[in-house]
Design a protein around this motif. Structure first.
Motif, short mmCIF file in Angstrom:
data_model
loop_
_atom_site.label_atom_id
_atom_site.label_comp_id
_atom_site.label_asym_id
_atom_site.label_seq_id
_atom_site.Cartn_x
_atom_site.Cartn_y
_atom_site.Cartn_z
N ASN A 10 11.07 -5.20 6.58
CA ASN A 10 11.00 -6.40 5.43
C ASN A 10 10.62 -5.58 4.08
O ASN A 10 9.76 -6.25 3.49
CB ASN A 10 9.83 -7.39 6.09
CG ASN A 10 9.82 -8.57 4.75
OD1 ASN A 10 10.87 -8.77 4.28
ND2 ASN A 10 8.74 -9.01 4.78
N ARG A 14 10.52 -5.18 -6.34
CA ARG A 14 10.68 -5.78 -7.51
C ARG A 14 10.63 -4.84 -8.72
O ARG A 14 9.50 -4.05 -8.95
CB ARG A 14 9.98 -7.02 -7.81
CG ARG A 14 10.25 -7.78 -6.54
CD ARG A 14 9.59 -9.43 -6.96
NE ARG A 14 9.49 -10.25 -5.72
CZ ARG A 14 8.58 -10.25 -4.95
NH1 ARG A 14 7.57 -9.52 -5.07
NH2 ARG A 14 8.60 -10.88 -3.81
N GLU A 56 6.38 2.14 -5.42
CA GLU A 56 5.26 1.47 -4.78
C GLU A 56 6.00 0.08 -4.23
O GLU A 56 6.94 -0.52 -4.88
CB GLU A 56 4.24 0.66 -5.80
CG GLU A 56 2.79 0.85 -4.94
CD GLU A 56 1.66 0.66 -6.20
OE1 GLU A 56 1.02 -0.20 -6.01
OE2 GLU A 56 1.56 1.74 -6.67
N LEU A 57 5.71 -0.13 -2.86
CA LEU A 57 6.40 -1.26 -2.17
C LEU A 57 5.85 -2.40 -2.76
O LEU A 57 4.64 -2.57 -3.05
CB LEU A 57 6.32 -1.15 -0.73
CG LEU A 57 6.54 -0.02 -0.10
CD1 LEU A 57 6.48 -0.12 1.64
CD2 LEU A 57 7.86 0.64 -0.66
N ASP A 58 6.58 -3.71 -2.78
CA ASP A 58 6.16 -4.96 -3.14
C ASP A 58 5.78 -5.82 -2.01
O ASP A 58 5.02 -6.81 -1.92
CB ASP A 58 6.93 -5.69 -4.15
CG ASP A 58 6.67 -5.18 -5.51
OD1 ASP A 58 5.64 -5.08 -6.05
OD2 ASP A 58 7.84 -4.79 -6.22
N ASP A 59 6.42 -5.46 -0.83
CA ASP A 59 6.19 -6.02 0.38
C ASP A 59 6.80 -5.16 1.56
O ASP A 59 7.47 -4.26 1.16
CB ASP A 59 6.60 -7.42 0.31
CG ASP A 59 5.77 -8.20 1.34
OD1 ASP A 59 5.06 -7.80 2.25
OD2 ASP A 59 5.73 -9.51 1.24
N GLY A 60 6.24 -5.52 2.63
CA GLY A 60 6.73 -4.75 3.99
C GLY A 60 6.40 -3.52 4.23
O GLY A 60 5.31 -2.94 3.61
N GLN A 61 6.95 -2.64 5.18
CA GLN A 61 6.33 -1.24 5.74
C GLN A 61 7.33 -0.20 5.98
O GLN A 61 8.70 -0.57 6.07
CB GLN A 61 5.78 -1.59 7.11
CG GLN A 61 4.55 -2.44 7.12
CD GLN A 61 4.26 -2.78 8.72
OE1 GLN A 61 4.84 -3.42 9.26
NE2 GLN A 61 3.27 -2.05 9.22
N ASP A 68 2.59 3.98 9.89
CA ASP A 68 2.62 3.14 8.66
C ASP A 68 2.23 4.10 7.50
O ASP A 68 1.23 4.15 7.40
CB ASP A 68 1.78 1.69 8.78
CG ASP A 68 2.12 0.86 7.41
OD1 ASP A 68 3.02 1.37 6.73
OD2 ASP A 68 1.40 -0.31 7.32
N SER A 70 3.24 3.20 4.28
CA SER A 70 3.13 2.50 3.26
C SER A 70 1.79 1.81 3.08
O SER A 70 1.47 1.35 1.87
CB SER A 70 4.30 1.49 3.17
OG SER A 70 4.01 0.82 4.40
N ASP A 71 1.15 2.06 4.06
CA ASP A 71 -0.48 1.58 3.85
C ASP A 71 -1.03 2.22 2.90
O ASP A 71 -1.24 3.36 2.54
CB ASP A 71 -1.23 1.89 5.30
CG ASP A 71 -2.43 1.16 5.17
OD1 ASP A 71 -3.22 1.45 4.53
OD2 ASP A 71 -2.64 0.35 6.18
N PRO A 72 -1.78 1.54 1.73
CA PRO A 72 -2.51 2.10 0.73
C PRO A 72 -3.61 3.08 1.13
O PRO A 72 -4.09 3.83 0.37
CB PRO A 72 -2.90 1.02 -0.41
CG PRO A 72 -2.97 -0.25 0.82
CD PRO A 72 -1.80 0.07 1.58
N ARG A 73 -3.97 3.09 2.28
CA ARG A 73 -5.06 3.90 3.05
C ARG A 73 -4.46 5.32 3.34
O ARG A 73 -5.22 6.31 3.74
CB ARG A 73 -5.87 3.28 3.99
CG ARG A 73 -7.03 2.30 3.71
CD ARG A 73 -7.24 1.19 4.75
NE ARG A 73 -6.35 0.23 4.52
CZ ARG A 73 -6.48 -1.09 4.29
NH1 ARG A 73 -7.88 -1.36 4.49
NH2 ARG A 73 -5.63 -2.11 4.16
#
Lengths: 249, 277
Positions: A10, A14, A56-61, A68, A70-73
């Protein structure tokens, strides 16, 4: 069933009011070669840049081997060690020799001793027929040679996943062949590759799967013969018709 | 725009992380300020230093004289600034001339730059300020402000010419080729195509030199011109208190801050216009 090397879930990206990727889902399994096709602006490059966490993603993985990233951690620099990306414009470092370009990441990021890193790099260059260019600087090479060096640079630390972003688009037609031959060889070695391309003929020969992107959505995905030969969707057909009219298939 | 639960959680985490960095920055600043304050005020000589460098009464009384001196500095700065930009562009253009005919001109420009970039500014000031009038040539002014300004222009033109030259040479030859292919002559190529790109590229360096010039305008005081530094010196001699120097220093800093912010703003504007970032 084993976990895919890459899973995109997903994915939304943007730029201001403009949605470039509008919920993309995609899996790439081990040893699989997946080609992304679609007109310019359809989001192919953005998808690759998001996978490499350059955007940087605006949503999803984005999951790499089920993790994962794309997790900011998660430290993006660590996650990127599992991937290599080759850019359309080569992006070699002009102030470094070919050898230093290739050994930079192994030496600095992966802590490989210089001698060992250079041996590996020279082996790679030798297989690409560029051994005599090791001490040259990128601006002294032809576009095709530069792009092959860029591929060697991304292979130098043996990434699990190779991302190729329209790597032949900036090349003169007679230089495209040498780069595509190299990619074909890499595919034959069983590397996992996700590539954006305009070379439909090449995608048909090399890819295990072709995905058609349009307006930031994955419209159609399947074996090359089916997507390029008997597409199910009207938009895929329109796109292929334009390509044929332009004499590119 | 619907946002998934996952993304909402991530955004919340990012907000938490940025708030945490703000708090850390704030705390470390406070600790640093407290340590600095305690070190200075705890020093054994602090009471003496406070009385002879930070006396508000002395500062207030010295203010009019120092401000008047600063106004002189500002006028010198404006006139010198304009002269330097014009002359430096000329010298830079001369240094980029190609062809054997221009060898003497090139050599002269190079010699000038080597001489005045290497010579300490204070020596140039003495030589121009005291040496030139001693020649007693007719037409040579003997006003120390004019002579001091001339010395500043000589030195800074050499610096700024090199900045311009670096900018001119950083413009890719393909730009010249494109301009010449359209039928533009060498001079119009330089003026309409090369220089605008060169200047934009070296603007931060130029504004850096401008701030340096701003301070060095205070050096004309060594010739006897009554500028802010000299006015502070006179006040100091009258009161045996060093506060006027601190005052003059603060005023120079205040003068430099708008220039620095202006430099940042110009750089950002150029970036935006050319679509980077």
């Amino acid at each position: 069933m084993t976990t895919p090397v890459l899973s995109v879930r997903n994915l939304v990206k943007r730029y201001g009011p403009h949605t470039v990727l509008d919920g993309v889902d995609l899996d790439v399994r081990e040893h699989e070669v997946v080609a992304l096709i679609g007109s310019s602006g359809s989001g192919k490059s953005t998808l690759l840049r998001c996978v490499n966490l350059l955007e940087e993603l605006d949503d999803g993985q984005v999951l790499l081997d089920g993790v994962d990233v794309s997790d900011p951690r998660v430290d993006a620099d660590v996650a990127r060690r599992g991937m290599g990306i080759v850019f359309q414009a080569f992006n070699l470092f002009p102030h470094m020799s070919v050898l230093d370009n290739i050994t930079l990441a192994p030496r600095v990021v992966h802590r490989v001793p210089r001698g060992e890193a250079e041996r590996t790099a020279l082996e790679l260059l030798d297989r690409m027929g560029l051994a005599d260019k090791a001490r040259s600087y990128p601006d002294r090479l032809s576009g095709g040679q530069q792009q092959r060096v860029a591929i060697a640079r991304s292979l130098a630390y043996s990434p699990r996943l190779l991302l190729l972003d329209e790597i032949t688009s900036a090349l003169d037609p007679e230089l495209v062949g040498e780069v595509l031959a190299l990619v074909r060889e890499l595919a034959g070695q069983g590397r996992t590759i996700l590539m954006a391309t305009h070379e439909m003929g090449f995608a048909r020969q090399v890819a295990d799967r072709v995905c058609f992107l349009d307006g930031g959505r994955l419209i159609e995905s399947g074996p090359p013969a089916q997507v390029l030969g008997e597409p199910e969707h009207e938009r895929t057909r329109q796109f292929l018709r334009r390509i044929i009219e332009a004499g590119r298939l | 725009m619907t946002v998934s639960e996952l993304q909402r959680e991530r955004l919340a985490y990012k907000r938490f992380r940025s708030r945490r960095s703000t708090v850390v920055a704030l705390l470390s600043t406070l600790v640093f300020a407290a340590v600095a304050y305690a070190t200075v005020t705890g020093a054994p000589g602090w009471p003496r230093v406070r009385d002879s460098f930070f006396d508000v009464d002395v500062a207030w009384r010295a203010l009019p004289a120092v401000l008047e001196g600063l106004w002189l500095n500002l006028r010198v700065l404006m006139v010198c600034g304009v002269l330097i930009v014009v002359l430096a562009l000329g010298v830079a253009a001369l240094r980029t001339l190609r062809g054997p005919v221009w060898f003497p001109v090139r050599a002269l420009a190079t010699g000038y730059v080597d001489l005045f970039r290497g010579m300490p500014l204070i020596l140039t000031l003495y030589l121009v300020g005291f040496g030139l009038p001693a020649l007693r040539l007719t037409g040579v002014p003997n006003d120390y402000v004019v002579l001091g300004g001339a010395a500043l222009v000589l030195t800074y033109t050499a610096y700024v010419a090199e900045v311009f030259r670096a900018g001119i040479e950083s413009v890719h030859p393909s730009q010249v080729a494109a301009a010449r292919s359209l039928g533009l002559g060498p001079r119009r190529t330089l003026r309409l195509v090369v220089l605008p790109q060169a200047v934009r590229r070296v603007l931060p360096a130029l504004l850096n030199d401008f701030v340096a010039l701003q301070k060095d305008c205070g050096l004309i005081s060594v010739l006897g011109a009554v500028d802010a530094v000299r006015a502070a010196q006179i006040e100091q001699a009258r009161t045996f208190n060093f506060t006027p120097y601190v005052l003059a220093g603060l005023l120079f800093v205040l003068l430099a801050v708008p220039s620095a912010r202006f430099a940042d703003a110009m750089a950002r504007r150029a970036e935006r216009r050319e679509g980077r970032r």
